[in-house]
Design a protein around this motif. Structure first.
Motif, PDB file in Angstrom:
ATOM      1  N   GLU A   1       4.321  56.498   0.560  1.00  0.00           N
ATOM      2  CA  GLU A   1       2.917  56.819   0.266  1.00  0.00           C
ATOM      3  C   GLU A   1       2.434  56.004  -0.945  1.00  0.00           C
ATOM      4  O   GLU A   1       1.285  55.539  -0.976  1.00  0.00           O
TER       5      GLU A   1
ATOM      6  N   GLU B  60      -0.995  64.933   6.359  1.00  0.00           N
ATOM      7  CA  GLU B  60      -0.817  63.789   7.264  1.00  0.00           C
ATOM      8  C   GLU B  60      -1.941  63.747   8.300  1.00  0.00           C
ATOM      9  O   GLU B  60      -2.426  62.678   8.651  1.00  0.00           O
TER      10      GLU B  60
ATOM     11  N   GLU C  49       1.938  57.314   9.058  1.00  0.00           N
ATOM     12  CA  GLU C  49       1.466  58.707   8.937  1.00  0.00           C
ATOM     13  C   GLU C  49       1.733  59.491  10.222  1.00  0.00           C
ATOM     14  O   GLU C  49       2.091  60.671  10.167  1.00  0.00           O
TER      15      GLU C  49
ATOM     16  N   HIS D 243       5.289  60.450  10.031  1.00  0.00           N
ATOM     17  CA  HIS D 243       5.496  61.565   9.097  1.00  0.00           C
ATOM     18  C   HIS D 243       5.081  62.884   9.748  1.00  0.00           C
ATOM     19  O   HIS D 243       5.780  63.879   9.670  1.00  0.00           O
TER      20      HIS D 243
HETATM   21 FE   LIG Z   1       2.315  60.106   5.158  1.00  0.00          FE
END
Ligand SMILES: [Fe+2]
Ligand SMILES: [Fe+2]
Length: 170
Positions: free
Chosen positions: A67, A118, A150, A153
């Motif tokens: 990030e 996210e 993302e 994630h």
């Molecule tokens: Fe992320």
């Protein structure tokens, strides 16, 4: 001093100033989202207690670096588009859902908060990608790569949540 001519084509062209400024504003928002995510993931990679939290903690520790890298990419692109990376006084927090839970063993709270963060990033980055269509393919390309991170994630934390749901803990 001789003036240099500006690019005649592309997002740096004078004709595209307004569009460029709109993209810079969207990139600033993305930059702050990444910075706040770094803060929230540090918090939530340290606070949790318990054996069950270990996997989540390690996963968040890795994400922090990713990030942070996203924040740096957004900042660099702001500058390339003749914008100025904002200073810390411009920061407004939004991640109410990633504040420390009442009990530090409440790992489901953390998992749901990460999914929310996210998801917010995924939505905003999709907006940037759509806006950049046909006007700024370089920004679009960069944001597509970040969007993939993302999505990864989010999928990972959805998997964690499923496990807790299967056990009746979420
Ligand atoms: Fe992320
Ligand atoms: Fe990110």
């Amino acid at each position: 001093m001789a003036t240099v001519r500006s690019a005649a084509q592309g997002i740096l062209a004078d004709d595209n100033t307004e569009t460029r400024e709109q993209i810079v504003e969207m990139l600033k928002k993305a930059y702050w989202m990444e910075i706040e995510t770094v803060m929230s993931y540090i918090t939530n990679s340290i606070n949790p207690d318990g054996v069950r939290a270990q996997e989540i903690v390690e996963s968040l520790q890795q994400d922090i670096q990713e990030e942070l890298g996203h924040a740096q990419q957004f900042a660099a692109r702001i500058k390339e588009l003749y914008g100025v990376v904002p200073g810390s006084l411009d920061f407004t927090p939004e991640q109410s859902y990633l504040q420390p839970p009442e009990h530090q063993t409440d790992i489901v709270h953390v998992i749901k908060g990460v999914i929310e963060a996210e998801t917010g990033a995924i939505e905003h980055y999709n907006r940037i990608i759509e806006f950049c269509d046909d006007v700024d393919l370089v920004t679009q390309d960069m944001v597509i790569a970040i969007l993939r991170d993302e999505e990864g994630h989010r999928r990972l934390f959805e998997g964690y949540l499923r496990e807790y749901e299967a056990e009746g803990l979420a």
